[in-house]
Scaffold this motif. Sequence first.
Motif, mmCIF file in Angstrom:
data_model
loop_
_atom_site.group_PDB
_atom_site.id
_atom_site.type_symbol
_atom_site.label_atom_id
_atom_site.label_comp_id
_atom_site.label_asym_id
_atom_site.label_seq_id
_atom_site.Cartn_x
_atom_site.Cartn_y
_atom_site.Cartn_z
ATOM 1 N N SER A 106 35.174 59.012 33.284
ATOM 2 C CA SER A 106 36.622 58.381 33.967
ATOM 3 C C SER A 106 36.720 57.977 35.501
ATOM 4 O O SER A 106 36.738 56.650 35.575
ATOM 5 N N ASN A 107 36.631 59.045 36.077
ATOM 6 C CA ASN A 107 36.523 58.582 37.411
ATOM 7 C C ASN A 107 34.805 57.650 37.906
ATOM 8 O O ASN A 107 34.476 57.271 39.013
ATOM 9 N N ILE A 108 33.599 58.271 37.289
ATOM 10 C CA ILE A 108 32.646 57.438 37.474
ATOM 11 C C ILE A 108 32.469 56.047 37.228
ATOM 12 O O ILE A 108 32.663 55.055 37.624
ATOM 13 N N GLU A 109 33.317 55.702 35.936
ATOM 14 C CA GLU A 109 33.759 53.984 35.643
ATOM 15 C C GLU A 109 34.719 53.357 36.435
ATOM 16 O O GLU A 109 33.926 52.438 37.045
ATOM 17 N N LYS A 110 35.642 54.516 36.663
ATOM 18 C CA LYS A 110 36.415 53.576 38.270
ATOM 19 C C LYS A 110 35.465 52.952 39.171
ATOM 20 O O LYS A 110 35.861 52.329 39.713
ATOM 21 N N ASN A 111 34.624 54.061 39.965
ATOM 22 C CA ASN A 111 33.955 53.999 40.708
ATOM 23 C C ASN A 111 33.311 52.965 40.368
ATOM 24 O O ASN A 111 33.006 51.847 41.561
ATOM 25 N N MET A 112 32.248 52.798 39.551
ATOM 26 C CA MET A 112 31.512 52.246 39.457
ATOM 27 C C MET A 112 32.170 50.155 39.765
ATOM 28 O O MET A 112 31.233 49.470 39.631
ATOM 29 N N ARG A 113 32.831 50.468 37.803
ATOM 30 C CA ARG A 113 33.605 48.980 38.277
ATOM 31 C C ARG A 113 34.287 48.527 39.327
ATOM 32 O O ARG A 113 34.523 46.978 39.481
ATOM 33 N N THR A 114 34.895 49.696 40.456
ATOM 34 C CA THR A 114 35.960 48.666 41.240
ATOM 35 C C THR A 114 34.970 48.893 42.441
ATOM 36 O O THR A 114 35.155 47.826 43.246
ATOM 37 N N TYR A 115 33.337 49.931 42.890
ATOM 38 C CA TYR A 115 32.674 49.606 44.182
ATOM 39 C C TYR A 115 31.629 49.400 44.288
ATOM 40 O O TYR A 115 31.089 48.930 45.232
ATOM 41 N N ILE A 116 31.145 49.310 43.188
ATOM 42 C CA ILE A 116 29.722 48.517 43.132
ATOM 43 C C ILE A 116 29.170 47.597 42.069
ATOM 44 O O ILE A 116 28.636 46.376 42.590
ATOM 45 N N LEU A 117 29.615 47.298 40.475
ATOM 46 C CA LEU A 117 29.657 46.299 39.691
ATOM 47 C C LEU A 117 29.969 45.087 40.291
ATOM 48 O O LEU A 117 29.046 44.202 39.592
ATOM 49 N N PRO A 118 31.050 44.755 40.882
ATOM 50 C CA PRO A 118 31.201 43.728 41.386
ATOM 51 C C PRO A 118 30.368 42.840 42.451
ATOM 52 O O PRO A 118 29.342 41.917 42.133
ATOM 53 N N TYR A 119 29.317 43.840 43.237
ATOM 54 C CA TYR A 119 28.774 43.349 44.257
ATOM 55 C C TYR A 119 27.494 42.573 43.101
ATOM 56 O O TYR A 119 27.033 41.570 43.464
#
Length: 350
Positions: free
Chosen positions: A215-228
Amino acid sequence: MKTRYRDLIRIFFLLSLLMISVCILAVIVVDPFFHYHKPVNGMYYVIDNQINQNPGIARNLDYDSVILGSSMTVNFDTDLFAKAMELNTVKLSYNGAYPKDIDNIMQIVEKKKDRIRQVFLGIDIYTYKASPGICANPIPTYLYDDSLINDIPYLLNKDVLLKYIMMPQITRESTPLNETYWFWRDVPCGADKVIAQYERPADFAKMQPAGIYQSNIEKNMRTYILPYIETMPETQFTVFFPPYSILYWYSRYADGSLSAELAGEKQIMELLLSYPNVRVYYFQNNFDFITNLDNYSDYTHYTHEMNDQMTRWFAQQDCPYEVTSGNYGAVLDAMERWLMLCDFESYLIY
């Protein structure tokens, strides 16, 4: 008598105003944090403050590529990126970087997205499994936003004036841009040093469920990395997992998080490899390197030469450590099998 006191008070305030004006002018002209402009020819600059200087570097220096990540990325030599890949690269590392730290600086980098050819991002699984929103250090908002109104803490700052303006001009020393934030190069490596400071596991926990960090990894990736990655489709994102030593994995085996961390790395790879502008490199299964503790200064930080080697691998078309959508699962499964059968204690004999 009253007139004399009024005159003295007036002189005091005028002198104070003059001193304040001189200080502000010095900061604006030299601008050691590059908040307003790029370095001035003939001035000397010490670049050693990631939190305060990264936003100015990102905003005002000329570049077409960036290096992002934790202390695992600080010893990259940007001159080698120019030589190997013809890239004009700047380093925007944060020691102990969490995904939110990457987001903070990418908000500035993204504004130049039409000029950004590559982003090199080092991923440390132990920060990506953490709760979303954590930063390695609080950021000075006035250096990260575009407002001039809140710049007083920078314009009237004793450390800025003395350490970053006066001292460099006196000593006539500047930090070469290709050496920005280097510090592990001067820290001696060696198995004896690593083993002496390593805390040997005394107890061994039950292995945690593989999906505990999902869950934490999913949120971190989709919030802070994947958008860019999504909003910069013309930029290539080169993402890599740095090679921690075998003792790092011994600690994860002992605390029961080994399988969960590897499952987290697999989850991150799956998300990344769904994008056509992403390449992923996995250096953690370079077994000859990670088992040779002479390559390390502690149980995670490796030699400067490994940063150079990773740069050369990035430039290769057939790097053996690049993973794809077709093999990443097998690579991580093999890594887990190898670690679960590893005789960790044998590497503590020196």
